[in-house]
Enzyme design. Structure first.
Site, PDB file in Angstrom:
ATOM      1  N   ASP A 123       0.855  -1.185   0.000  1.00 38.79           N
ATOM      2  CA  ASP A 123       0.000   0.000   0.000  1.00 38.79           C
ATOM      3  C   ASP A 123       0.891   1.234   0.000  1.00 38.79           C
ATOM      4  O   ASP A 123       1.797   1.350   0.831  1.00 38.79           O
ATOM      5  CB  ASP A 123      -0.885  -0.029   1.257  1.00 38.79           C
ATOM      6  N   HIS A 130      -3.352  13.953   0.925  1.00 42.72           N
ATOM      7  CA  HIS A 130      -3.592  13.019   2.024  1.00 42.72           C
ATOM      8  C   HIS A 130      -2.386  12.981   2.974  1.00 42.72           C
ATOM      9  O   HIS A 130      -2.548  13.019   4.196  1.00 42.72           O
ATOM     10  CB  HIS A 130      -3.873  11.621   1.468  1.00 42.72           C
ATOM     11  N   GLU A 195     -10.319   4.134   3.686  1.00 47.24           N
ATOM     12  CA  GLU A 195      -9.417   4.826   2.770  1.00 47.24           C
ATOM     13  C   GLU A 195      -9.813   4.435   1.358  1.00 47.24           C
ATOM     14  O   GLU A 195      -9.808   3.249   1.015  1.00 47.24           O
ATOM     15  CB  GLU A 195      -7.955   4.459   3.050  1.00 47.24           C
ATOM     16  N   GLU A 197      -9.121   4.018  -2.392  1.00 41.86           N
ATOM     17  CA  GLU A 197      -7.885   3.866  -3.163  1.00 41.86           C
ATOM     18  C   GLU A 197      -8.163   3.102  -4.456  1.00 41.86           C
ATOM     19  O   GLU A 197      -9.197   2.460  -4.616  1.00 41.86           O
ATOM     20  CB  GLU A 197      -6.846   3.076  -2.350  1.00 41.86           C
ATOM     21  N   ASP A 229      -9.193   0.504   2.121  1.00 43.99           N
ATOM     22  CA  ASP A 229      -8.197   0.098   3.117  1.00 43.99           C
ATOM     23  C   ASP A 229      -8.686   0.531   4.497  1.00 43.99           C
ATOM     24  O   ASP A 229      -8.310   1.568   5.013  1.00 43.99           O
ATOM     25  CB  ASP A 229      -6.850   0.761   2.762  1.00 43.99           C
ATOM     26  N   ARG A 233      -7.746   4.101  13.333  1.00 43.26           N
ATOM     27  CA  ARG A 233      -6.813   5.214  13.566  1.00 43.26           C
ATOM     28  C   ARG A 233      -6.241   5.218  14.973  1.00 43.26           C
ATOM     29  O   ARG A 233      -5.120   5.687  15.182  1.00 43.26           O
ATOM     30  CB  ARG A 233      -7.517   6.549  13.295  1.00 43.26           C
ATOM     31  N   GLN A 236      -3.582   2.518  14.918  1.00 43.15           N
ATOM     32  CA  GLN A 236      -2.503   2.965  14.018  1.00 43.15           C
ATOM     33  C   GLN A 236      -1.615   4.032  14.660  1.00 43.15           C
ATOM     34  O   GLN A 236      -0.383   3.942  14.626  1.00 43.15           O
ATOM     35  CB  GLN A 236      -3.117   3.520  12.723  1.00 43.15           C
ATOM     36  N   LYS A 249      -4.220  -1.729  10.210  1.00 45.96           N
ATOM     37  CA  LYS A 249      -4.649  -1.818   8.819  1.00 45.96           C
ATOM     38  C   LYS A 249      -4.703  -3.246   8.281  1.00 45.96           C
ATOM     39  O   LYS A 249      -5.140  -3.458   7.149  1.00 45.96           O
ATOM     40  CB  LYS A 249      -3.703  -1.006   7.927  1.00 45.96           C
ATOM     41  N   THR A 253      -8.978  -5.619   4.188  1.00 43.76           N
ATOM     42  CA  THR A 253      -8.896  -4.652   3.091  1.00 43.76           C
ATOM     43  C   THR A 253      -9.841  -5.164   2.010  1.00 43.76           C
ATOM     44  O   THR A 253      -9.722  -6.314   1.595  1.00 43.76           O
ATOM     45  CB  THR A 253      -7.454  -4.566   2.533  1.00 43.76           C
ATOM     46  N   GLU A 356      -9.726  12.709   7.547  1.00 45.80           N
ATOM     47  CA  GLU A 356      -9.542  14.000   6.881  1.00 45.80           C
ATOM     48  C   GLU A 356     -10.877  14.744   6.735  1.00 45.80           C
ATOM     49  O   GLU A 356     -10.947  15.949   6.931  1.00 45.80           O
ATOM     50  CB  GLU A 356      -8.949  13.788   5.479  1.00 45.80           C
TER      51      GLU A 356
HETATM   52  O1  LIG Z   1       1.814   7.893   9.359  1.00 46.67           O
HETATM   53  C1  LIG Z   1       1.166   8.414   8.440  1.00 46.67           C
HETATM   54  O2  LIG Z   1       1.438   9.524   8.001  1.00 46.67           O
HETATM   55  C2  LIG Z   1       0.006   7.699   7.844  1.00 46.67           C
HETATM   56  C3  LIG Z   1       0.091   6.555   7.174  1.00 46.67           C
HETATM   57  C4  LIG Z   1      -1.061   5.863   6.592  1.00 46.67           C
HETATM   58  O3  LIG Z   1      -2.236   6.100   6.901  1.00 46.67           O
HETATM   59  C5  LIG Z   1      -0.699   4.781   5.668  1.00 46.67           C
HETATM   60  C6  LIG Z   1      -1.612   4.540   4.510  1.00 46.67           C
HETATM   61  O4  LIG Z   1      -2.428   3.624   4.499  1.00 46.67           O
HETATM   62  C7  LIG Z   1      -1.329   5.408   3.363  1.00 46.67           C
HETATM   63  C8  LIG Z   1      -2.396   5.749   2.384  1.00 46.67           C
HETATM   64  O5  LIG Z   1      -3.367   5.021   2.197  1.00 46.67           O
HETATM   65  O6  LIG Z   1      -2.225   6.788   1.724  1.00 46.67           O
HETATM   66 CA   LIG Z   2      -3.992   2.992   2.698  1.00 43.56          CA
HETATM   67 MG   LIG Z   3      -6.141  -2.548   5.144  1.00 41.95          MG
END
Ligand SMILES: O=C(O)/C=C/C(=O)CC(=O)CC(=O)O
Ligand SMILES: [Ca+2]
Ligand SMILES: [Mg+2]
Length: 413
Positions: A123, A130, A195, A197, A229, A233, A236, A249, A253, A356
């Site tokens: 990914d 973004h 997400e 994509e 995806d 959060r 993460q 993540k 997916t 976002e």
């Molecule tokens: O740490 C970060 O800046 C964020 C990373 C992500 O969210 C990774 C991701 O899945 C990237 C994306 O889908 O653009």
């Molecule tokens: Ca992603």
């Molecule tokens: Mg995923």
């Protein structure tokens, strides 16, 4: 110059149907006894290619025999082009109608399956908008873009085994997070996100030690699907330092069931945004045909349209991503999938994730039924669709990727 006319299919459908002859996406559906069969979507019908091919094509008898796409993917661009040509003839020439119609059935009658075994999954993080948005939320007080961001497409390896086909329920993930007061907690995610994509499906393998240059992109990549995806959060943001996304993540997916061949996107190709500084030679696409794509997505939450991102805004193209992914000599395998990264544009309305769209939960969205959302609640359904321009003012459809959130199963402490 006279306007280029495209052939029309004899399959009845409105003229602007996104699955007209210009698209011809491949998927896998459950046939009798649940056995997988390769299908091609045409209008609201599916052509059973696994059954039609041996009977009508008189060549490559085994190409669709497994009911899945791996053999076609591995067969390479010459075979992809021949197959598309033959399907176009079958579905457009009146003289073919009688024998081909026997292999059509309504798409609504079928359950779609994961169309190929996903080999490796990568990914990327290729939208400048973004990356800047997330950088400023995850790392307040530092530069939103990391110093490497404009020198290479940043990415991470994901979990191939948890890629699921559209429609699969998404079980709310559980894990560790850090509360506002610094306490470490364990439990179901309270900040479940999406997400939006595009995914790129690798057909032809490459050898170890042999990077794939920009101009060989279409010799290896078969086509494109939609990707959601799903991202927790809270998990993460606590776990990602210093090795990047992991359990936040990897729980699921989702991908769309129909893989749209690159050949169907010829008319959607556009010049990507200017890249400064100029990337190194292996990533510099200034003097060749480029792979910006005018693919327009729509994201719906419980039926309310919440975002309209466009892939043309992406900083790094899929050809650059493939070149980067192999520059160290890593070989490709049939069934590798790489996703673009969240597609976000410059306007608030074009952001491809809830974090976002709600600015980290500060500005809830209004959705159907007079409800508000920051992150996803159990029972919520997300649908991502996309279209692209086709030849002669037709529309190429990418179909949809859907998923509904179901409650966490196990009580984790
Ligand atoms: O740490 C970060 O800046 C964020 C990373 C992500 O969210 C990774 C991701 O899945 C990237 C994306 O889908 O653009
Ligand atoms: Ca992603
Ligand atoms: Mg995923």
């Amino acid at each position: 110059m006279t306007a280029h006319r495209v052939a029309r299919s004899w399959v009845p459908m409105p003229e602007d149907h996104p699955f007209g002859l210009q698209t011809l996406p491949f998927g896998s559906f459950a046939g009798p006894g649940g056995r997988p069969r390769v299908g091609v979507a045409i209008g609201d019908q599916v052509l059973d290619v696994s059954a039609a091919w041996p009977a009508l094509a008189g060549c490559d008898e085994g190409l669709f025999a497994t009911g899945r796409l791996e053999r076609l993917l591995a067969a390479g661009p010459a075979c992809w082009a021949r197959t598309r040509q033959l399907l176009t003839r079958w579905l457009s020439e009146a003289g073919e109608r009688e024998r081909v119609a026997a292999y059509l059935s309504p798409a609504s009658a079928h359950t779609m399956l994961l169309p190929f075994e996903v080999a490796d999954y990568v990914d990327f993080y290729a939208s400048e908008h973004h990356a800047a948005n997330l950088g400023s939320m995850f790392r307040p007080g530092s530069e939103p873009l990391t110093p490497n961001w404009k020198h290479m497409p940043i990415g991470y390896h994901g979990r191939a085994g948890t890629i699921v086909v559209s429609g699969t329920p998404i079980v709310r993930p559980a894990g560790q997070r850090r509360a506002a007061d610094g306490a470490v907690q364990v439990g179901p995610s309270t900040r479940l996100d999406i997400e939006a994509e595009l995914g790129f499906v690798v057909g032809v393998p490459s050898g170890m030690g042999a990077p794939v240059p920009l101009d060989r992109f279409d010799q290896h990549v078969f086509g494109v699907c939609l990707v959601n995806d799903w991202s927790a959060r809270d998990i993460q943001s606590w776990e990602y330092v210093p090795l990047g996304p992991f359990l936040g993540k990897s729980f699921a997916t989702s991908i769309s069931p129909w893989i749209v061949p690159l050949a169907a996107l010829e008319h959607a190709r556009v010049t990507p945004p200017p890249r400064t500084p100029r990337p190194p030679a292996y990533l510099n696409d200034a003097h060749q045909a480029r792979w910006g794509l005018d693919v327009r997505l729509e994201v719906r939450l419980n039926g309310t349209k919440i975002s309209e991102p466009c892939f043309a805004d992406m900083y790094w193209t899929a050809a650059q991503q493939l070149a980067h992914m192999t520059v160290n000599g890593a070989g490709l395998r049939t069934g590798d999938l790489f996703a673009s990264g969240t597609i976000s544009g410059p306007t608030p309305r074009s952001r491809g994730s809830l974090i976002e769209l709600t600015w980290n939960g500060a500005h809830p969205l209004q959705v159907a039924g007079g409800e508000e959302r920051t992150f996803l609640e159990d029972g919520d359904e997300v649908i991502i669709t996309a279209t692209a321009p086709g030849p002669a003012a037709t529309t190429v459809g990418l179909g949809e990727v859907t998923g509904r959130v179901v409650p966490a199963e196990a009580a984790v402490r």
